[in-house]
Scaffold this motif. Sequence first.
Motif, PDB file in Angstrom:
ATOM      1  N   ARG A   1       0.914  30.261 -41.457  1.00 51.14           N
ATOM      2  CA  ARG A   1       1.804  29.218 -41.580  1.00 51.14           C
ATOM      3  C   ARG A   1       1.489  27.971 -42.387  1.00 51.14           C
ATOM      4  O   ARG A   1       2.238  27.001 -43.011  1.00 51.14           O
ATOM      5  CB  ARG A   1       2.676  28.842 -40.473  1.00 51.14           C
ATOM      6  N   TRP A   2       0.261  27.725 -42.031  1.00 49.89           N
ATOM      7  CA  TRP A   2      -0.161  26.523 -42.567  1.00 49.89           C
ATOM      8  C   TRP A   2      -1.301  26.922 -43.800  1.00 49.89           C
ATOM      9  O   TRP A   2      -2.113  25.961 -44.072  1.00 49.89           O
ATOM     10  CB  TRP A   2      -1.021  25.868 -41.706  1.00 49.89           C
TER      11      TRP A   2
ATOM     12  N   LEU B   1      -3.551  20.919 -38.324  1.00 51.46           N
ATOM     13  CA  LEU B   1      -2.057  21.358 -37.999  1.00 51.46           C
ATOM     14  C   LEU B   1      -2.173  22.743 -37.222  1.00 51.46           C
ATOM     15  O   LEU B   1      -1.508  22.951 -36.295  1.00 51.46           O
ATOM     16  CB  LEU B   1      -1.466  21.450 -39.220  1.00 51.46           C
TER      17      LEU B   1
ATOM     18  N   SER C   1       1.938  23.187 -46.171  1.00 48.30           N
ATOM     19  CA  SER C   1       1.718  24.567 -46.173  1.00 48.30           C
ATOM     20  C   SER C   1       2.248  25.197 -47.501  1.00 48.30           C
ATOM     21  O   SER C   1       2.157  26.392 -47.704  1.00 48.30           O
ATOM     22  CB  SER C   1       2.759  25.126 -45.367  1.00 48.30           C
TER      23      SER C   1
ATOM     24  N   ARG D   1      -4.893  20.872 -42.830  1.00 49.22           N
ATOM     25  CA  ARG D   1      -4.271  22.400 -42.424  1.00 49.22           C
ATOM     26  C   ARG D   1      -5.085  22.686 -41.300  1.00 49.22           C
ATOM     27  O   ARG D   1      -4.477  23.314 -40.375  1.00 49.22           O
ATOM     28  CB  ARG D   1      -4.359  23.450 -43.356  1.00 49.22           C
TER      29      ARG D   1
END
Length: 325
Positions: free
Chosen positions: A297-298, A277, A235, A274
């Motif tokens: 967030r990522w 995730l 992140s 990412r």
Amino acid sequence: MVLHSKFTVIRSKDLAELQEFVSDFSSPLRLRINRKGDEIDADMALAMIGNQPFLHGTFGTARVDWQSAGEGSDTMMLFVPTDGWGEITHLGRTWDLTPNQGMMRDLSIETTAYQEQFHSYVLPISKTRIREHARNLGGELMGLYPIEFDPVANLTTSGGQMIRHYMQFLASSLNHGLMDKPNKLVTSQACDLLLTHILTQLKSNVQDILTGQEVSRVVPRHVKRAQDYIHANPSETLDMVSLSETAECSYRTLQRGFIDAFGLTPRQYIRKVRLQLVRNDLMSTDVTDPVATIARRWGFGHMGRFAHEYIQEFGERPTKTAREA
């Protein structure tokens, strides 16, 4: 063991009708009968194991030639013949189709074939789904690059026989009504085991990794350093200067190393990590945040670009993933 007649979805002697049905279900193709006096006598059965289609079908005793130009598709099809014979040309290779030798067909690639008195199990497989299952079995790295199968499926090996026997078991279970009452746990486990058999028993670029055998590709130390840093800090702002410093090499050397190891540049690798995730969070019942919050967030700042990249990677909108979790 073939599927019971209660699962029949089309029974036809009409070539045009059959061509339309098969094209709708797989990819556009053209059927042709070359031998005088032959006649199509198709019988196609379709059962669902959860959301996984499972088919058995035949064009009858006629020799049928077919050709598909291929089209952009997230789908492969595994053919496990039960009778008859044929010949197929796919991905630059030509081989016989028999009960001893099937195929894994990529619907996006041009294919030509003929078949005669041919009967086969057919299993459509989402490329996205098989990659996610590989990730579940082998870890995050398995989800970062496409799964590439050998198009020739050898069904005489112990692994090939295992896949055939499991398909026969599924057909028997369906025929005897064991999956008539929806049970998500049972159908999910049945599908997972089928995908596990396919990933571990058919030749592919991940088979050796998933079965624990040695692989010849070794990730260079500088690439491994950068890779570990990316996974530890997905992140964070990952600029190429700091990543090269972490790897202790020039950016050009790092980029060449990533391309050789993963077929991706460092930026593409970071984006895939990412996106995966984000998808993990969207599919988790423990995470209830909005899609935009999870994406930020990522490390995704531009929501329009994020949505486009997510659709390219997984074949669906992030909102659909969240809705179906």
